[in-house]
Scaffold this motif. Structure first.
Motif, short mmCIF file in Angstrom:
data_model
loop_
_atom_site.label_atom_id
_atom_site.label_comp_id
_atom_site.label_asym_id
_atom_site.label_seq_id
_atom_site.Cartn_x
_atom_site.Cartn_y
_atom_site.Cartn_z
N PRO A 108 0.64 -0.62 -0.11
CA PRO A 108 -0.21 -0.08 -0.31
C PRO A 108 0.76 1.43 -0.16
O PRO A 108 1.89 1.61 0.40
CB PRO A 108 -0.94 -0.33 1.13
CG PRO A 108 0.21 -1.00 1.83
CD PRO A 108 0.71 -1.80 2.01
N VAL A 109 0.77 2.63 -0.58
CA VAL A 109 1.05 3.32 -1.03
C VAL A 109 -0.50 4.89 -0.28
O VAL A 109 -1.33 4.35 -0.78
CB VAL A 109 1.60 4.19 -1.96
CG1 VAL A 109 2.49 2.80 -2.81
CG2 VAL A 109 0.89 3.87 -3.45
N GLY A 110 0.30 5.93 0.26
CA GLY A 110 -0.70 7.42 0.51
C GLY A 110 0.55 7.55 2.08
O GLY A 110 0.92 7.56 2.59
N LYS A 111 -0.78 8.73 1.66
CA LYS A 111 -0.09 9.30 2.64
C LYS A 111 -0.61 9.03 4.19
O LYS A 111 -1.29 8.49 4.46
CB LYS A 111 -1.32 11.14 2.70
CG LYS A 111 -0.85 12.29 3.88
CD LYS A 111 -1.63 13.19 3.65
CE LYS A 111 -1.48 14.80 4.21
NZ LYS A 111 -1.95 15.15 5.10
N GLY A 112 0.37 9.40 5.27
CA GLY A 112 0.32 9.32 6.36
C GLY A 112 0.14 7.13 6.51
O GLY A 112 0.61 6.40 7.80
N GLN A 127 -8.61 3.94 11.40
CA GLN A 127 -8.98 3.71 10.06
C GLN A 127 -7.91 3.72 8.89
O GLN A 127 -8.24 3.29 7.76
CB GLN A 127 -9.89 5.01 9.57
CG GLN A 127 -11.07 4.74 10.67
CD GLN A 127 -11.82 4.04 10.37
OE1 GLN A 127 -11.72 2.53 11.75
NE2 GLN A 127 -12.27 3.69 9.45
N LEU A 128 -6.95 4.21 8.44
CA LEU A 128 -5.91 4.06 7.54
C LEU A 128 -5.33 2.90 7.93
O LEU A 128 -4.78 2.89 6.50
CB LEU A 128 -4.56 5.51 7.64
CG LEU A 128 -4.37 5.85 7.10
CD1 LEU A 128 -4.34 6.19 5.40
CD2 LEU A 128 -3.07 6.97 7.23
N MET A 129 -4.97 2.02 8.76
CA MET A 129 -4.42 0.96 9.08
C MET A 129 -5.47 0.33 8.24
O MET A 129 -4.67 -0.60 7.45
CB MET A 129 -4.67 0.41 10.37
CG MET A 129 -3.76 -0.69 10.39
SD MET A 129 -1.64 -0.74 9.78
CE MET A 129 -0.83 -0.53 10.67
N LEU A 130 -7.10 0.36 9.05
CA LEU A 130 -7.92 -0.61 7.91
C LEU A 130 -7.65 -0.75 6.12
O LEU A 130 -7.68 -1.58 5.63
CB LEU A 130 -8.57 -0.71 8.54
CG LEU A 130 -9.36 -0.86 9.62
CD1 LEU A 130 -10.63 -0.35 10.56
CD2 LEU A 130 -9.36 -2.45 10.34
N LYS A 131 -7.68 0.85 5.90
CA LYS A 131 -7.46 0.70 4.08
C LYS A 131 -6.54 0.34 3.91
O LYS A 131 -6.11 -0.84 2.81
CB LYS A 131 -7.83 2.18 4.27
CG LYS A 131 -7.74 2.55 2.83
CD LYS A 131 -8.06 3.79 1.99
CE LYS A 131 -7.97 4.45 0.89
NZ LYS A 131 -6.85 3.28 0.13
N ALA A 132 -5.32 0.34 4.36
CA ALA A 132 -3.59 -0.16 4.41
C ALA A 132 -4.23 -1.66 4.42
O ALA A 132 -3.57 -2.26 3.26
CB ALA A 132 -3.05 0.89 4.84
#
Length: 480
Positions: A360-364, A400-405
């Motif tokens: 996964p990639v992205g901000k945060g 929430q960001l962890m679940l998406k990642a």
């Protein structure tokens, strides 16, 4: 310091090399024949094969590593974590060969490497410790006396131990002898040292550790705490910073205690002081890890520092560039260790081929990674593929960001702990902050057992259906 040999492999080797590159320092990778095409080998400026796949013939060959460092004129060796990182003899060998060991002095490694010696050093500073004895014991009758005195349940621990080896929880007196013999045998086999000691078992504890850094000018700083209570088989799987349970007052007290622990052994460099926190928020010194920890990224993110850079600066004789008052907590960070393990089969290693491996990639989102698509997972080493780290302004945002990642991660060919991560981060006990080191036992093992039962029931139903259809054929045969 112009060149550093990184005496490790996988994600931690690349992690160290990235900081060295940023600082304009050349790097040397060492590798076993199993790791010939590994990413850390490609990333380094130079790379040398040091032996066959078993770590005793490669990554644990201190003499061979020193030889390579001298041949290639490396000024320093960074040991990462695991392998030789807490080996006092290797640190001494570096000193004898005029190579800087990027870590503490061998004396501190020796003291903190023995849980008994560590307790002895720390007790002069009035740091709370779990009730128990401060000496090795093998006498069963004496052990029974001590156990009665401090009260069951008790914990038998290997003095030279780590990773849950040589550790036994004893609930009742009649279990003591057999569990003690097992602990001594396991400690002897794992560490070549059967010394064990006894302490009170803290029920429902939380595992809180403080990141410290010390320079050679007497400055010792702490970089706040990490919570590492989500564990399986006494090994951490999920870590976060800061802890959701610490008050500013408790954080300050534990930070000061960690600094005193470092002072007790004349510490230098990066280290972690581990504490148990009981249900009443009393904290007890557990041990000190004399190296960079696997979970250091969450501390880096919330405090805004590069711990590897500080390690290198301290190792080359510089003073720490900040004071304690300069350090503040910013936001919240979480880390999931992504292991090639089957979380539905007691977390057993799942070796195989990485048919698909997309990160996964992205901000945060930060991934400290040691593998790439098309590689095989070697059976010789720890099965950790990578560490997935997320950062948010709040704990909820980081979750929430962890679940998406996790959902954006794509791994095919081996089982991983990613589904376990989803389970943890979605669980009400974790989200509410109401959990302890028994989380896996209390919540996950029950769910995993249910899942296994469902699979077994399905198999049993299919077998029964097959048998029924075969019987039907036999019944129809005479009429055909």
């Amino acid at each position: 310091m112009k060149k550093i040999l990184v005496a490790n492999r996988g994600e931690i080797a690349i992690r160290v090399m990235k900081t060295a590159e940023k600082m304009g320092i050349k790097t040397v990778a060492v590798f076993s024949t199993a790791d010939r095409h590994a990413p850390h080998v490609k990333f380094a400026d130079e790379a040398v094969c040091i032996g066959e796949p078993p770590s005793t013939q490669s990554y644990l060959r201190g003499d061979k590593i020193i030889e390579v460092a001298k041949q290639l004129h490396a000024d320093a060796i960074h040991p990462g974590y695991g392998f030789l990182s807490e080996n006092a003899e290797f640190a001494e060998l570096c000193e004898q060969n005029n190579i800087v060991f990027i870590g503490p002095r061998s004396k501190a490694i020796k003291i903190m490497g023995s849980k008994l010696a560590a307790k002895e050093a720390v007790k002069h500073y009035n740091i709370p410790m779990v009730p128990g004895i401060d000496e090795a014991i093998t006498d069963i009758s004496k052990a029974k006396e001590i156990a009665k005195e401090i009260g069951f349940p008790i914990l038998i621990k290997a003095s030279a131990g780590g990773g849950g080896k040589g550790m036994r929880i004893v609930e009742k007196e009649n279990e003591l002898e057999s569990q003690m013999n097992r602990a001594i045998s396991e400690a002897t086999s794992a560490f070549g040292d059967g010394s064990v000691f006894i302490e009170k078992y803290v029920t429902s504890p939380r595992h809180i550790e403080i990141q410290i850094m010390a320079d050679s000018y007497g400055n010792i700083l702490h970089f706040f705490e990490r919570e590492c209570s989500i564990q399986r088989r006494h090994q951490k799987v999920v870590e976060e910073a800061p802890s959701s349970i610490l008050t500013p007052e408790l954080r300050h007290k534990m930070g000061e205690a960690a600094v005193l622990v470092a002072k007790s052994c004349d510490y230098l460099g990066a280290g972690t002081v581990e504490f148990l926190l009981d249900a009443d928020r009393n904290y007890y010194f557990l041990e000190m890890n004399t190296r960079l920890q696997v979970e250091h990224p969450v501390s880096e993110i919330i405090s805004g520092v590069d711990l590897v850079e500080l390690q290198i600066r301290v190792a080359r004789g510089e003073a720490l560039p900040m004071k304690q008052d300069d350090l503040k907590i910013h936001g919240h960070a979480l880390e999931l260790r992504v292991y090639a393990e089957d979380p539905l089969n007691d977390f057993l290693p799942s070796v195989g081929h990485l048919d698909t491996y997309k990160l996964p990639v992205g901000k945060g989102i930060r991934v400290d990674n040691g593998y790439e698509e098309g590689m095989d997972i070697p059976i010789y080493y720890d099965p950790m593929l990578s560490k997935l780290i997320t950062y948010g302004k709040s704990r909820e945002e980081a979750i929430q960001l962890m679940l998406k990642a996790i959902s954006d991660y794509d791994v095919q060919g081996v089982k991983t702990t990613l589904p376990f991560g989803t389970y943890v981060f979605e669980h009400e006990a974790f989200r509410s902050g109401n959990f302890d080191t028994n989380f896996v036992k209390k919540h996950y093992e029950l769910e995993a057992t249910k899942e296994h039962l469902k699979v077994e029931e399905k198999i049993a139903a299919l077998i029964a259906l097959k048998k029924y259809l075969e019987d039907q054929k036999l019944v129809r045969l005479p009429n055909s």
